[in-house]
Design a protein around this motif. Structure first.
Motif, PDB file in Angstrom:
ATOM      1  N   UNK A  99       0.826  -1.203   0.000  1.00 16.36           N
ATOM      2  CA  UNK A  99       0.000   0.000   0.000  1.00 16.36           C
ATOM      3  C   UNK A  99       0.862   1.255   0.000  1.00 16.36           C
ATOM      4  N   UNK A 100       1.917   1.253   0.794  1.00 19.02           N
ATOM      5  CA  UNK A 100       2.836   2.409   0.810  1.00 19.02           C
ATOM      6  C   UNK A 100       3.437   2.645  -0.574  1.00 19.02           C
ATOM      7  N   UNK A 101       3.824   1.579  -1.213  1.00 19.69           N
ATOM      8  CA  UNK A 101       4.421   1.696  -2.543  1.00 19.69           C
ATOM      9  C   UNK A 101       3.416   2.269  -3.536  1.00 19.69           C
ATOM     10  N   UNK A 102       2.161   1.802  -3.470  1.00 20.70           N
ATOM     11  CA  UNK A 102       1.132   2.279  -4.402  1.00 20.70           C
ATOM     12  C   UNK A 102       0.806   3.754  -4.185  1.00 20.70           C
ATOM     13  N   UNK A 103       1.029   4.238  -2.958  1.00 18.14           N
ATOM     14  CA  UNK A 103       0.758   5.637  -2.639  1.00 18.14           C
ATOM     15  C   UNK A 103       2.007   6.512  -2.742  1.00 18.14           C
ATOM     16  N   UNK A 104       3.115   5.893  -3.126  1.00 20.19           N
ATOM     17  CA  UNK A 104       4.395   6.609  -3.254  1.00 20.19           C
ATOM     18  C   UNK A 104       4.866   7.207  -1.931  1.00 20.19           C
ATOM     19  N   UNK A 164       7.668  13.767   6.425  1.00 16.00           N
ATOM     20  CA  UNK A 164       6.297  13.643   6.919  1.00 16.00           C
ATOM     21  C   UNK A 164       5.330  13.618   5.733  1.00 16.00           C
ATOM     22  N   UNK A 165       4.389  12.688   5.784  1.00 19.28           N
ATOM     23  CA  UNK A 165       3.355  12.577   4.745  1.00 19.28           C
ATOM     24  C   UNK A 165       1.976  12.659   5.401  1.00 19.28           C
ATOM     25  N   UNK A 166       1.086  13.399   4.766  1.00 17.97           N
ATOM     26  CA  UNK A 166      -0.303  13.488   5.217  1.00 17.97           C
ATOM     27  C   UNK A 166      -1.151  12.621   4.294  1.00 17.97           C
ATOM     28  N   UNK A 167      -1.781  11.604   4.874  1.00 13.90           N
ATOM     29  CA  UNK A 167      -2.661  10.709   4.131  1.00 13.90           C
ATOM     30  C   UNK A 167      -4.095  11.087   4.484  1.00 13.90           C
ATOM     31  N   UNK A 168      -4.795  11.682   3.543  1.00 16.15           N
ATOM     32  CA  UNK A 168      -6.121  12.270   3.777  1.00 16.15           C
ATOM     33  C   UNK A 168      -7.173  11.409   3.087  1.00 16.15           C
ATOM     34  N   UNK A 169      -8.020  10.774   3.876  1.00 12.62           N
ATOM     35  CA  UNK A 169      -8.946   9.772   3.333  1.00 12.62           C
ATOM     36  C   UNK A 169     -10.397  10.124   3.671  1.00 12.62           C
ATOM     37  N   UNK A 170     -11.287  10.058   2.684  1.00 12.81           N
ATOM     38  CA  UNK A 170     -12.700  10.189   3.003  1.00 12.81           C
ATOM     39  C   UNK A 170     -13.585  10.810   1.951  1.00 12.81           C
ATOM     40  N   UNK A 171     -13.055  11.716   1.119  1.00  8.45           N
ATOM     41  CA  UNK A 171     -13.911  12.360   0.120  1.00  8.45           C
ATOM     42  C   UNK A 171     -13.138  12.608  -1.160  1.00  8.45           C
ATOM     43  N   UNK A 172     -13.890  12.752  -2.246  1.00  8.40           N
ATOM     44  CA  UNK A 172     -13.296  13.102  -3.522  1.00  8.40           C
ATOM     45  C   UNK A 172     -13.564  14.577  -3.769  1.00  8.40           C
ATOM     46  N   UNK A 173     -12.602  15.414  -3.406  1.00 10.01           N
ATOM     47  CA  UNK A 173     -12.754  16.857  -3.560  1.00 10.01           C
ATOM     48  C   UNK A 173     -11.463  17.443  -4.127  1.00 10.01           C
ATOM     49  N   UNK A 174     -11.482  18.735  -4.329  1.00 11.35           N
ATOM     50  CA  UNK A 174     -10.298  19.435  -4.822  1.00 11.35           C
ATOM     51  C   UNK A 174      -9.148  19.285  -3.831  1.00 11.35           C
ATOM     52  N   UNK A 175      -7.952  19.078  -4.342  1.00  7.46           N
ATOM     53  CA  UNK A 175      -6.772  18.904  -3.481  1.00  7.46           C
ATOM     54  C   UNK A 175      -6.263  20.278  -3.060  1.00  7.46           C
ATOM     55  N   UNK A 223      -1.339  13.353   0.298  1.00  5.36           N
ATOM     56  CA  UNK A 223      -1.956  12.317  -0.532  1.00  5.36           C
ATOM     57  C   UNK A 223      -3.437  12.205  -0.174  1.00  5.36           C
ATOM     58  N   UNK A 224      -4.295  12.451  -1.144  1.00  2.64           N
ATOM     59  CA  UNK A 224      -5.725  12.472  -0.909  1.00  2.64           C
ATOM     60  C   UNK A 224      -6.374  11.263  -1.562  1.00  2.64           C
ATOM     61  N   UNK A 225      -7.160  10.540  -0.777  1.00  2.00           N
ATOM     62  CA  UNK A 225      -7.821   9.321  -1.254  1.00  2.00           C
ATOM     63  C   UNK A 225      -9.324   9.464  -1.000  1.00  2.00           C
ATOM     64  N   UNK A 226     -10.177   9.139  -1.977  1.00  2.00           N
ATOM     65  CA  UNK A 226     -11.626   9.246  -1.742  1.00  2.00           C
ATOM     66  C   UNK A 226     -12.126   8.141  -0.821  1.00  2.00           C
TER      67      UNK A 226
END
Length: 258
Positions: A150-155, A192-203, A211-214
């Motif tokens: 998963x880390x690799x897929x998210x770079x 430091x990486x911010x993994x933001x998960x929950x909605x599909x909106x403007x970055x 990293x934004x994930x819907x």
């Protein structure tokens, strides 16, 4: 406006009504003020609104209308008059839901504080209601994707520190402050990486460290690759991401609220 007024007259879909045993039913448990009217109207159509106990569980940290107004205002630029009408309609929806219910379920007594603060009429509406408290928990979340994969897929580099934000991107959840904090940290720290998960909106931050994930189906996968879960709400008491972070034993950074 018509779409919002319609909910006062709506009933449950026939596909759902046919599943219900109205003869032997003793109570109806309704989740959220936004679901109350269709259930109540359906009971009225069968003449059962006074015979069946109507239990409502809250799903908002504040008066439900406040969160809904913020969510719909992101997609539409309401004129002031329109917004006032929508606010009134949603306020009436909330009032009727709690006024017409027979019992109310909150996670704990402390969780009612924010309702009293954001809704002056709430105390009067609930003065003679039966109120119950039911603590909330989470079953263990299965990890379906290996952390390294998963880390690799998210770079995300192997040694990077990952801050996970899991939830809605709204001000009540202090998403605006998450953005500001991230800007400061990312300007000085490349690890430091911010993994933001929950909605599909403007970055909001153009950076490979944001990293934004819907919407996701398996939160356990994202909890497993995170070092810290962020839950900086302006008001909260049963935030799902907090509960899931506690269940997974992931360090939790949250605000002292509620």
């Amino acid at each position: 406006i018509k779409r919002w007024n319609y909910q006062f007259r709506s009933i449950l879909p026939y596909s759902e009504i046919r599943k219900i045993d109205f003869v032997n039913m003793k109570s109806f448990h309704i989740h959220g003020a936004y679901n109350f009217a269709p259930v109540y109207n359906t009971l009225c159509s069968f003449g059962l609104e006074k015979k069946i106990v109507k239990i409502i569980s809250t799903h908002n940290p504040f008066k439900p209308m406040l969160e809904d107004i913020e969510l719909i205002s992101r997609d539409f630029k309401w004129r002031k008059a329109q917004k006032n009408v929508i606010s009134y309609v949603l306020s009436e929806r909330d009032r009727l839901a709690y006024q017409l219910s027979d019992a109310i379920v909150f996670p704990c007594e402390e969780s009612m504080e924010l309702y009293y603060q954001s809704w002056p009429e709430f105390q009067e509406i609930t003065k003679y209601k039966k109120i119950y408290f039911c603590e909330t928990g989470s079953a263990p979340k299965k990890v379906r994707t290996q952390s390294k994969t998963l880390r690799t897929s998210l770079n995300i580099p192997e040694g990077a520190i990952v801050f996970l934000y899991l939830g809605r991107f709204i001000k009540i959840r202090v998403f605006d402050l998450v953005i500001e904090a991230a800007k400061r940290l990312l300007a000085t720290n490349k690890n430091i990486y911010f993994l933001i998960v929950g909605e599909k909106t403007e970055v909001p931050i153009k950076s490979n460290q944001w990293i934004q994930v819907p919407y996701i189906n398996y939160p356990g996968d994202y909890l497993a690759i995170s070092d810290v879960v962020l839950a900086p709400n302006r008001g909260s008491y049963f935030d799902l991401c907090m509960i899931e972070a506690l269940e997974s034993a992931t360090p939790l950074l949250c605000a002292v609220v509620g």
